[in-house]
Design a protein around this motif. Sequence first.
Motif, PDB file in Angstrom:
ATOM      1  N   SER A 117     -13.168   8.085   9.024  1.00  0.00           N
ATOM      2  CA  SER A 117     -11.902   7.400   8.812  1.00  0.00           C
ATOM      3  C   SER A 117     -11.680   7.166   7.333  1.00  0.00           C
ATOM      4  O   SER A 117     -12.598   6.849   6.590  1.00  0.00           O
ATOM      5  CB  SER A 117     -11.879   6.057   9.554  1.00  0.00           C
ATOM      6  OG  SER A 117     -12.056   6.263  10.936  1.00  0.00           O
ATOM      7  N   ARG A 118     -10.414   7.326   6.908  1.00  0.00           N
ATOM      8  CA  ARG A 118     -10.043   7.047   5.545  1.00  0.00           C
ATOM      9  C   ARG A 118      -8.706   6.335   5.536  1.00  0.00           C
ATOM     10  O   ARG A 118      -7.834   6.599   6.358  1.00  0.00           O
ATOM     11  CB  ARG A 118      -9.911   8.333   4.709  1.00  0.00           C
ATOM     12  CG  ARG A 118     -11.225   9.058   4.491  1.00  0.00           C
ATOM     13  CD  ARG A 118     -12.189   8.268   3.640  1.00  0.00           C
ATOM     14  NE  ARG A 118     -11.659   8.009   2.309  1.00  0.00           N
ATOM     15  CZ  ARG A 118     -12.239   7.190   1.433  1.00  0.00           C
ATOM     16  NH1 ARG A 118     -13.342   6.538   1.754  1.00  0.00           N
ATOM     17  NH2 ARG A 118     -11.699   7.003   0.252  1.00  0.00           N
ATOM     18  N   ALA A 119      -8.569   5.397   4.611  1.00  0.00           N
ATOM     19  CA  ALA A 119      -7.291   4.703   4.473  1.00  0.00           C
ATOM     20  C   ALA A 119      -6.332   5.567   3.683  1.00  0.00           C
ATOM     21  O   ALA A 119      -6.710   6.560   3.072  1.00  0.00           O
ATOM     22  CB  ALA A 119      -7.493   3.364   3.773  1.00  0.00           C
ATOM     23  N   GLY A 120      -5.058   5.154   3.696  1.00  0.00           N
ATOM     24  CA  GLY A 120      -4.048   5.893   2.966  1.00  0.00           C
ATOM     25  C   GLY A 120      -2.853   5.004   2.733  1.00  0.00           C
ATOM     26  O   GLY A 120      -2.893   3.794   2.935  1.00  0.00           O
ATOM     27  N   ALA A 121      -1.762   5.591   2.339  1.00  0.00           N
ATOM     28  CA  ALA A 121      -0.526   4.847   2.100  1.00  0.00           C
ATOM     29  C   ALA A 121       0.645   5.717   2.466  1.00  0.00           C
ATOM     30  O   ALA A 121       0.592   6.940   2.319  1.00  0.00           O
ATOM     31  CB  ALA A 121      -0.419   4.411   0.639  1.00  0.00           C
ATOM     32  N   PHE A 122       1.703   5.102   2.964  1.00  0.00           N
ATOM     33  CA  PHE A 122       2.914   5.814   3.320  1.00  0.00           C
ATOM     34  C   PHE A 122       3.693   6.072   2.042  1.00  0.00           C
ATOM     35  O   PHE A 122       4.023   5.151   1.293  1.00  0.00           O
ATOM     36  CB  PHE A 122       3.742   4.989   4.298  1.00  0.00           C
ATOM     37  CG  PHE A 122       4.896   5.746   4.893  1.00  0.00           C
ATOM     38  CD1 PHE A 122       4.695   6.613   5.933  1.00  0.00           C
ATOM     39  CD2 PHE A 122       6.180   5.586   4.390  1.00  0.00           C
ATOM     40  CE1 PHE A 122       5.746   7.315   6.482  1.00  0.00           C
ATOM     41  CE2 PHE A 122       7.238   6.274   4.925  1.00  0.00           C
ATOM     42  CZ  PHE A 122       7.021   7.148   5.983  1.00  0.00           C
ATOM     43  N   ALA A 123       3.994   7.368   1.787  1.00  0.00           N
ATOM     44  CA  ALA A 123       4.568   7.730   0.495  1.00  0.00           C
ATOM     45  C   ALA A 123       6.070   7.551   0.425  1.00  0.00           C
ATOM     46  O   ALA A 123       6.642   7.471  -0.655  1.00  0.00           O
ATOM     47  CB  ALA A 123       4.224   9.186   0.163  1.00  0.00           C
ATOM     48  N   ALA A 124       6.757   7.516   1.576  1.00  0.00           N
ATOM     49  CA  ALA A 124       8.212   7.440   1.563  1.00  0.00           C
ATOM     50  C   ALA A 124       8.667   5.993   1.397  1.00  0.00           C
ATOM     51  O   ALA A 124       7.880   5.075   1.187  1.00  0.00           O
ATOM     52  CB  ALA A 124       8.779   8.044   2.839  1.00  0.00           C
ATOM     53  N   LEU A 170      -7.888   0.522  11.404  1.00  0.00           N
ATOM     54  CA  LEU A 170      -7.460   0.035  10.093  1.00  0.00           C
ATOM     55  C   LEU A 170      -6.943   1.179   9.217  1.00  0.00           C
ATOM     56  O   LEU A 170      -5.915   1.050   8.544  1.00  0.00           O
ATOM     57  CB  LEU A 170      -8.623  -0.674   9.391  1.00  0.00           C
ATOM     58  CG  LEU A 170      -9.162  -1.959  10.039  1.00  0.00           C
ATOM     59  CD1 LEU A 170     -10.324  -2.518   9.229  1.00  0.00           C
ATOM     60  CD2 LEU A 170      -8.073  -3.007  10.193  1.00  0.00           C
ATOM     61  N   GLY A 171      -7.659   2.304   9.223  1.00  0.00           N
ATOM     62  CA  GLY A 171      -7.218   3.446   8.432  1.00  0.00           C
ATOM     63  C   GLY A 171      -5.890   3.999   8.904  1.00  0.00           C
ATOM     64  O   GLY A 171      -5.018   4.347   8.104  1.00  0.00           O
ATOM     65  N   GLU A 172      -5.705   4.057  10.232  1.00  0.00           N
ATOM     66  CA  GLU A 172      -4.460   4.595  10.774  1.00  0.00           C
ATOM     67  C   GLU A 172      -3.283   3.676  10.457  1.00  0.00           C
ATOM     68  O   GLU A 172      -2.193   4.132  10.092  1.00  0.00           O
ATOM     69  CB  GLU A 172      -4.604   4.786  12.285  1.00  0.00           C
ATOM     70  CG  GLU A 172      -3.482   5.578  12.909  1.00  0.00           C
ATOM     71  CD  GLU A 172      -3.779   5.953  14.348  1.00  0.00           C
ATOM     72  OE1 GLU A 172      -2.942   6.641  14.958  1.00  0.00           O
ATOM     73  OE2 GLU A 172      -4.845   5.551  14.865  1.00  0.00           O
TER      74      GLU A 172
END
Length: 454
Positions: free
Chosen positions: A327-334, A405-407
């Motif tokens: 699992s990896r976290a991320g961010a919504f780019a839009a 959490l990552g999702e």
Amino acid sequence: MSSAPLSHLDRLWLCEAIRLREEQSGPLEDGEINRRARLAGPSLETRIESRALQLAERDGQRAALGHWRQGARLGLLILLLLAVLTGAGLAFAALGDGQRPVNVFWALGSLLGLHLLTLFGWLLGLLLTRDAGGALGRLWLWLSERLARDAQAVQLAPALMILLRRRRLARWGLGTLVHGLWLVTLLSALAMLLAMLSTRHYSFVWETTLLGADSFVRLTQALGALPALLGFGLPDIEQIRASGASPLREDSARQAWAVWLLGVLLIYGLLPRLLLGLLCLWRWRRGVRRLRLPLDAPGNALLRERLQPPSERLGVQDAAPTALPESRAGAFAAEAEGRLLVGIELDPAYPWPPVLPAGVGNAGVLDSREQRRQLLERLAQRPAARLLLACDPRRSPDRGTLALLGELSRSAAATRVWLLPVDTDAARLDDWRAALQRLGLAEASLDWLEKGHD
């Protein structure tokens, strides 16, 4: 995300590579990606393509495509270099060092023999087996795969051939390559012939034991008829007959035979390869524009239920994959808006929700699969600008919680984790902080939602 835009063919190519990968190794983990794909558009083709491109980006196939293209360009450069050297070798084999007379028909066979054999082989493959790639085409594909040096590129070459053979495009694409390489070879031979004929004296002769002079006269005139239409001269009958006994020393005879040889090479060597190469290129571009995703393929047909479901189904839909991705976290780019607080599997005895600042929404506590699905669907449609995930540090940071959490973090522009102030041992807190660090998420308190800084 890779910044280089994908062409129409590249997108379909990656779709086929993902389909082939799932066919060989089983379904991929795609719950979150399927939710995003369902928002890509109403048609099944658009959703399948969106899903495949997201999986290719996540799992490395898109990067592997770039590596495969680099390998393909390097392989093509190697083949072009071999073509130039081969053409020069054909010219040397045809004329020699100038110390002995040149047998014009042996020279012609050296220049055009292999070219004509491979040309007839290509035509037979086109008419009989529908495989017109030839040995050169297969060699280029083999070089491209070897030079890519990417484990994720293993499905790319087979996927490309499967995709193109559905509309019989492989023969036109590889045919363009084959005729292009032969064109370079013959251009190199022509250039070398011009250089050698311009810097050395060559005498020309024909020799025979069984045939008469009239046969060579007719053959020479027949081969020179088409070049003559373009202005290439040919020896007259007396020069042709005289060249059979001994090479003529007159400059006019030397020039006539040299021009005849160059004209025959141009008309029967370069011109067919140029015309066939242009034909293959035209058919290739026309076919690629008409290429569409094969919705009736087995893997794509199975995606219809997941990407265009008649109704949302609960529970586990697919068998567990053999290996779970980290699992990896991320961010919504839009564009995103709003601030949201979410509780993750909190103890019912814990006082919830806390007093929230103005403008902060409460998404409740996620305890069931249905609650998680509803929140993810909501965030997929309206991503949050700030998302605070409250966790009870007395619980273990298990893999399922970290995956959630990552999702969730990939559905918000900025995400933090709030470890609630409860009595717990320091070791458990250290476990949580280490897990969040691996996940790529930072800690914050409730104030972060209001003030926007840690």
